[in-house]
Design an enzyme around this catalytic site. Structure first.
Site: not given
Ligand SMILES: NC(=O)c1ccc[n+]([C@@H]2O[C@H](COP(=O)([O-])OP(=O)(O)OC[C@H]3O[C@@H](n4cnc5c(N)ncnc54)[C@H](OP(=O)(O)O)[C@@H]3O)[C@@H](O)[C@H]2O)c1
Length: 325
Positions: A62, A124, A211, A264
């Site tokens: 990251y 990872h 989400l 977020s």
């Molecule tokens: N192990 C892996 O390969 C891997 C891969 C991907 C991610 N990850 C980890 O998982 C974490 C989270 O991943 P993710 O970002 O995909 O998680 P997520 O929780 O599915 O998505 C987060 C996004 O949801 C939005 N959101 C929140 N509430 C919402 C709502 N009510 N309506 C619409 N959108 C909403 C947020 O936008 P706002 O900013 O506008 O609130 C944010 O951009 C990453 O930061 C990372 O640490 C790991």
């Protein structure tokens, strides 16, 4: 007193849920030099204003160590959270080969972050870069060494299929306590029953992208009727329980015995996820509501947000692997 929610790992250790501040996805950067003060500020705000344990999800690839290091430094200087009130997960960049081996990565990162241990350390990705002079079992053996040295308190994997996990257990005799995968109701049919496999083998599933069904509605990439029906039902539950639809989806994830890893750019969403999931016993979805969310999810075609990264799951997709309710 704040009621902290935990999952219990197979080794008996307790992991706080949900993880509300992932430092990847929206905070991912191509290199460490492009410093993002917003992330530092948010991490500090989490340490200062969230009750209980702050669960951070981080990773080598990251490129956010400078922000995490600065936030931790300020936290300990100001005395917001003790080390026990922070859960720090990190990941070895097996696929990208950012570091030559896990032992070097952990030693260097602990120094950078001024920490004595990681709470959880994950491989990872099941594929290993040519830049790394070990195969996946060799990488896992380094993880076991780090665990035995106490530099990482728990070890696990990410994006692994059942077959990948079996391989590690067979060859190294040590089971991962966590598998962090992309998981939400639109992905029930990924990998041969990875969900049931992990539940059966007492491996905690951490869901990234929990989400996605809402994100894809908001950014317009999902215009399907099934996607709308799904969101409408979450909205209905959101008004019943007087929370946001994202909190409903996170509560559902926990009810399915899956630990959500979310993030977020809006502090109120981090705070809502943290406070409502942890400390609001009245937010308890009924069995019928849980089953209806599952059924609406199963109705939707598979929708992976992190395409390219987890394409190895495609070979397993089939109707027959869908979760049975
Ligand atoms: N192990 C892996 O390969 C891997 C891969 C991907 C991610 N990850 C980890 O998982 C974490 C989270 O991943 P993710 O970002 O995909 O998680 P997520 O929780 O599915 O998505 C987060 C996004 O949801 C939005 N959101 C929140 N509430 C919402 C709502 N009510 N309506 C619409 N959108 C909403 C947020 O936008 P706002 O900013 O506008 O609130 C944010 O951009 C990453 O930061 C990372 O640490 C790991």
């Amino acid at each position: 007193m704040f009621k902290q929610h935990f999952f219990t790992l197979s080794n008996g250790n307790k992991i706080p849920a949900p993880s509300t501040i992932g430092t990847g996805s929206i905070y991912y950067k191509k290199n460490e030099k492009d410093y993002n003060p917003h992330l530092t500020e948010y991490l500090i705000k989490c340490f200062k204003d969230l009750k209980g344990i702050v669960h951070i999800d981080s990773a080598a690839c990251y490129n956010t160590y400078p922000e995490v290091a600065d936030a931790l430094k300020e936290n300990f200087e100001k005395g917001y959270k003790t080390r026990d009130e922070i859960w720090y997960t990190d990941k070895f960049d097996s696929k990208g080969g950012k570091d030559s081996d896990p032992i070097t990565h952990v030693n260097e990162t602990l120094k950078k972050l001024n920490l004595e241990y990681f709470d959880l350390y994950l491989i990872h990705h099941p594929s290993v870069s040519e830049k790394i002079d070990k195969d996946i079992v060799g990488v896992w053996k380094d993880f076991i060494t780090l665990f035995e040295q106490g530099k990482v308190k728990n070890i696990g994997v990410s994006n692994f299929s059942a077959k990948d996990i079996d391989n590690l257990v067979e060859k190294a005799g040590f089971k991962p306590v966590v598998n962090q995968i992309e998981w939400n109701p639109f992905l029930f049919n990924q990998s041969p029953e990875i969900y049931s496999y992990c539940q059966k083998n007492d491996i905690v599933i951490e869901a990234y992208g929990p989400l996605s069904p809402l994100v894809s509605q908001l950014n317009g990439s999902d215009t399907s009727k099934e996607g709308k029906d799904f969101k409408n039902y979450l909205d209905e539950l959101a008004s019943k329980y007087k929370v946001s639809n994202s909190v409903i989806l996170l509560a559902y994830t926990i009810d399915m015995n899956v630990l959500p890893v979310t993030t977020s750019t809006k502090f109120y969403r981090i705070e809502d996820a943290h406070n409502f999931i942890n400390d609001h016993p009245e937010l308890k979805l009924t069995k019928e509501e849980i089953n209806k969310i599952t059924a609406l999810g199963l109705n939707h075609p598979t929708a992976r947000r992190y395409r390219g990264w987890t394409d190895h799951y495609n070979e397993f997709e089939s109707e027959s692997q869908k979760l049975k309710i």
